[in-house]
Design an enzyme around this catalytic site. Structure first.
Site: not given
Ligand code: PEP
Length: 264
Positions: A174, A95, A236-237, A168, A9-11, A215, A93
């Site tokens: 994040g 966010e 994500g990150g 999640e 997930n590049w957000k 994370s 998600h």
């Molecule tokens: C996500 O965006 O779904 C996620 C899990 O982000 P991160 O890995 O940065 O926590």
């Protein structure tokens, strides 16, 4: 045997000019045919990423879709617009739940929209920190499952083979904090139990892949994939770094081979 899936997930990162080269670098660094790899860039990067990934075996996903098929919804993107650009779509998600106030009812209807449009949803669920600290994490997630299945008309399990669920915990996204592998596995069990309680057969609930997200890095992925109830990760990150993705997918390939051997 459930597939092992690593979804990126590049957000709200990358641009149409740098997304293609980044996707190509990740594809080259993660050449593992036994792992289902999916990259979810921003909408405006779908076309260059799709082009860059042609022939690599890496699939493309969107990060969201509108609940309605078409109409007067300025600035929104409908499922039909994603045809030829994305085969997957993240839904619910945290966010978006936080910033766009998406409810489980809306999430359920979006799941249905994806499924009837040929998009495979990655359905995100997860509890807040205070809910976990109060011992309510499983109850919260089970209720998320119930509400979305009901709203989406998905309680008969007919779409079970097309759905992927990402557990999640919101406090892990994040933040650099991760859940324990054992807690993620327990939650996967609770999710499968909730699917059954709400109408899915045992076989349908056992078929659905459940990913962990929060994370995840190349250093932490092993703890989650060591759990038989967990079938991959939504990243994500770390998914913006080809080296990190290389490590994550390499570990996933080891798990896929081990599970295949164990299944005979
Ligand atoms: C996500 O965006 O779904 C996620 C899990 O982000 P991160 O890995 O940065 O926590």
């Amino acid at each position: 045997m459930r597939p092992i899936i690593i979804a990126a997930n590049w957000k709200m990162n990358t641009t149409p000019s740098d997304a293609g080269p980044l996707a190509a670098a990740i594809a080259a660094a993660t050449d593992a045919p036994d792992v289902v790899r999916v990259i979810c860039p921003p909408y405006v990067c779908l076309a260059p990423v799709r082009e860059a990934l042609a022939g690599t075996g890496v699939a493309v996903g969107a990060q969201n879709v509108h609940v309605m098929a078409a109409g007067a919804f300025t600035g929104e993107i409908g499922a039909a617009m994603l045809a030829g650009l994305a085969d997957w779509c993240i839904v619910g998600h945290s966010e978006r739940r936080r910033d766009q106030h998406e409810t489980d009812e809306l999430v359920g209807r979006k799941l249905a929209r994806c499924l009837e449009s040929g998009l495979r949803p990655i359905w995100c669920v997860g509890e807040q920190l205070d809910e976990r600290e109060a011992g309510r994490a499983e109850a919260v997630v089970r209720e998320q499952v119930r509400e979305a299945l009901t709203a989406g008309g998905l309680a008969d399990g007919a779409w079970s083979s097309s759905i992927v669920i990402a557990y999640e915990p919101v406090w892990a996204i994040g933040t650099g904090r991760t859940a324990r592998g054992s807690d993620a596995a327990a939650m996967a069990g609770a999710i499968r139990a909730a699917l059954e309680e709400n109408g899915w057969s045992h076989a349908q609930a056992e078929t659905v892949p459940i990913l962990y997200g929060g994370s995840v890095t190349s250093a932490s992925i092993g703890e989650f994939l060591a759990e038989p109830a967990i079938d991959g990760a939504l990243v994500g990150g770390a998914s913006l770094k080809p080296d990190e993705m290389a490590g994550i997918v390499a570990r996933a390939a080891t798990t896929a081979a081990a599970r295949r051997a164990a299944a005979g």
